[in-house]
Motif scaffolding. Structure first.
Motif, PDB file in Angstrom:
ATOM      1  N   ILE A 179       5.937  -4.061 -20.593  1.00 56.57           N
ATOM      2  CA  ILE A 179       5.613  -3.253 -19.416  1.00 56.57           C
ATOM      3  C   ILE A 179       4.106  -3.226 -19.189  1.00 56.57           C
ATOM      4  N   VAL A 180       3.745  -2.840 -17.963  1.00 57.74           N
ATOM      5  CA  VAL A 180       2.344  -2.732 -17.557  1.00 57.74           C
ATOM      6  C   VAL A 180       2.042  -1.278 -17.236  1.00 57.74           C
ATOM      7  N   ILE A 181       0.952  -0.758 -17.788  1.00 54.28           N
ATOM      8  CA  ILE A 181       0.474   0.582 -17.454  1.00 54.28           C
ATOM      9  C   ILE A 181      -0.863   0.433 -16.738  1.00 54.28           C
ATOM     10  N   PRO A 182      -0.960   0.871 -15.481  1.00 57.31           N
ATOM     11  CA  PRO A 182      -2.263   0.799 -14.802  1.00 57.31           C
ATOM     12  C   PRO A 182      -3.329   1.472 -15.657  1.00 57.31           C
ATOM     13  N   VAL A 183      -4.448   0.808 -15.850  1.00 54.91           N
ATOM     14  CA  VAL A 183      -5.430   1.302 -16.812  1.00 54.91           C
ATOM     15  C   VAL A 183      -5.933   2.694 -16.455  1.00 54.91           C
ATOM     16  N   ALA A 184      -6.020   3.013 -15.165  1.00 56.01           N
ATOM     17  CA  ALA A 184      -6.498   4.334 -14.758  1.00 56.01           C
ATOM     18  C   ALA A 184      -5.534   5.446 -15.152  1.00 56.01           C
ATOM     19  N   MET A 185      -4.279   5.102 -15.420  1.00 57.09           N
ATOM     20  CA  MET A 185      -3.272   6.091 -15.782  1.00 57.09           C
ATOM     21  C   MET A 185      -3.012   6.140 -17.276  1.00 57.09           C
ATOM     22  N   ALA A 186      -3.627   5.256 -18.035  1.00 53.73           N
ATOM     23  CA  ALA A 186      -3.250   5.068 -19.437  1.00 53.73           C
ATOM     24  C   ALA A 186      -3.426   6.330 -20.268  1.00 53.73           C
ATOM     25  N   GLU A 187      -4.526   7.033 -20.122  1.00 49.62           N
ATOM     26  CA  GLU A 187      -4.778   8.209 -20.956  1.00 49.62           C
ATOM     27  C   GLU A 187      -3.748   9.292 -20.703  1.00 49.62           C
ATOM     28  N   ASP A 188      -3.478   9.578 -19.431  1.00 47.63           N
ATOM     29  CA  ASP A 188      -2.502  10.607 -19.079  1.00 47.63           C
ATOM     30  C   ASP A 188      -1.105  10.218 -19.537  1.00 47.63           C
ATOM     31  N   VAL A 189      -0.714   8.974 -19.296  1.00 45.87           N
ATOM     32  CA  VAL A 189       0.609   8.496 -19.699  1.00 45.87           C
ATOM     33  C   VAL A 189       0.755   8.551 -21.217  1.00 45.87           C
ATOM     34  N   ALA A 190      -0.272   8.167 -21.935  1.00 45.78           N
ATOM     35  CA  ALA A 190      -0.209   8.162 -23.398  1.00 45.78           C
ATOM     36  C   ALA A 190      -0.002   9.567 -23.943  1.00 45.78           C
ATOM     37  N   SER A 191      -0.693  10.537 -23.378  1.00 48.17           N
ATOM     38  CA  SER A 191      -0.574  11.920 -23.836  1.00 48.17           C
ATOM     39  C   SER A 191       0.826  12.467 -23.581  1.00 48.17           C
ATOM     40  N   ILE A 192       1.329  12.245 -22.372  1.00 48.39           N
ATOM     41  CA  ILE A 192       2.670  12.730 -22.025  1.00 48.39           C
ATOM     42  C   ILE A 192       3.724  12.028 -22.872  1.00 48.39           C
TER      43      ILE A 192
END
Length: 234
Positions: A179-192
């Protein structure tokens, strides 16, 4: 934008199933790269920034052995890959020409590349496995890439398996694919995702202990309070 070690650690803890669910809740749905399956069952999960590679349809005047020595070649691209990246190759979903073989994969591994992801296929299966480069692809084919494809460059936006991938986007790949995670969203997605993994571990334990799904998955207020209490989150 760069991502820190904690972000990468949290992403490494989460399955692609969890991550796609988190992204879905944020309105981002088209992230699973179609045609990517592990080359070898049980190979290590990978996480890292995308190093993109672009192939285009071949043409007889450029699809020659001389292409292997061109300044714009897969060989040159491999030498430009930084340690820790994930090579992501748009191969147009072509399944009758292998884009990489054992030698290039061995060199990628030697350079510290975390893995290879492609909607195309690879060749020299046994050699790639021996190279220890984790690989996700669409199968195996004996013919070389130049039999069908032309290499067009690296570190450009690509479309791989029907998904937009920009250089530096975060790639996560496990037994369910890549899968691909847009880099600008990575921190928020990782925490959740880290929180979600903890919650689902608790829910799975409750299910195995015979708890019914009603009120548990998803949590009602009573079970949420119990989860918070038992895990020390309140």
């Amino acid at each position: 934008m760069t991502t820190n070690n904690q972000v990468m650690s949290n992403l490494a803890r989460a399955t692609t199933a969890t991550l796609t669910t988190v992204l879905f809740k944020k309105g981002v749905r088209n992230v699973w790269i179609r045609g990517t399956a592990p080359l070898l069952h049980g190979q290590p999960k990978i996480v890292g920034p995308a190093f993109t590679l672009r192939f285009i349809a071949g043409r007889e005047d450029i699809n020659t052995p001389a292409a292997w020595s061109s300044p714009v070649s897969t060989r040159a691209a491999v030498e430009a890959m930084p340690p820790g990246c994930v090579a992501v190759a748009d191969a147009l979903g072509t399944t009758d020409a292998g884009i990489f073989g054992d030698i290039l994969c061995a060199r990628m591994h030697a350079r510290g590349v975390n893995g290879l992801v492609s909607d195309g296929v690879v060749r020299d299966r046994a050699g790639i496995i021996a190279s220890e480069l984790p690989t996700w692809c669409n199968g195996i084919a004996a013919p070389p890439a130049v039999a069908q494809l032309a290499f067009a460059g690296w570190e450009q936006p690509i479309s791989c398996g029907g998904v937009a991938v920009f250089p530096g986007d975060i790639i996560v790949a496990d037994d369910d694919g890549a899968i691909v995670i847009p880099v600008a969203m990575a921190e928020d997605v990782a925490s959740i995702a880290a929180e979600q993994e903890d919650l689902e571990t608790w829910i799975l334990r409750e299910v195995r202990n015979g708890h019914p799904l009603t009120g548990l998955y998803p949590l009602n207020a009573e079970n949420e309070a119990r989860y918070q209490r038992e895990t020390g989150r309140n």
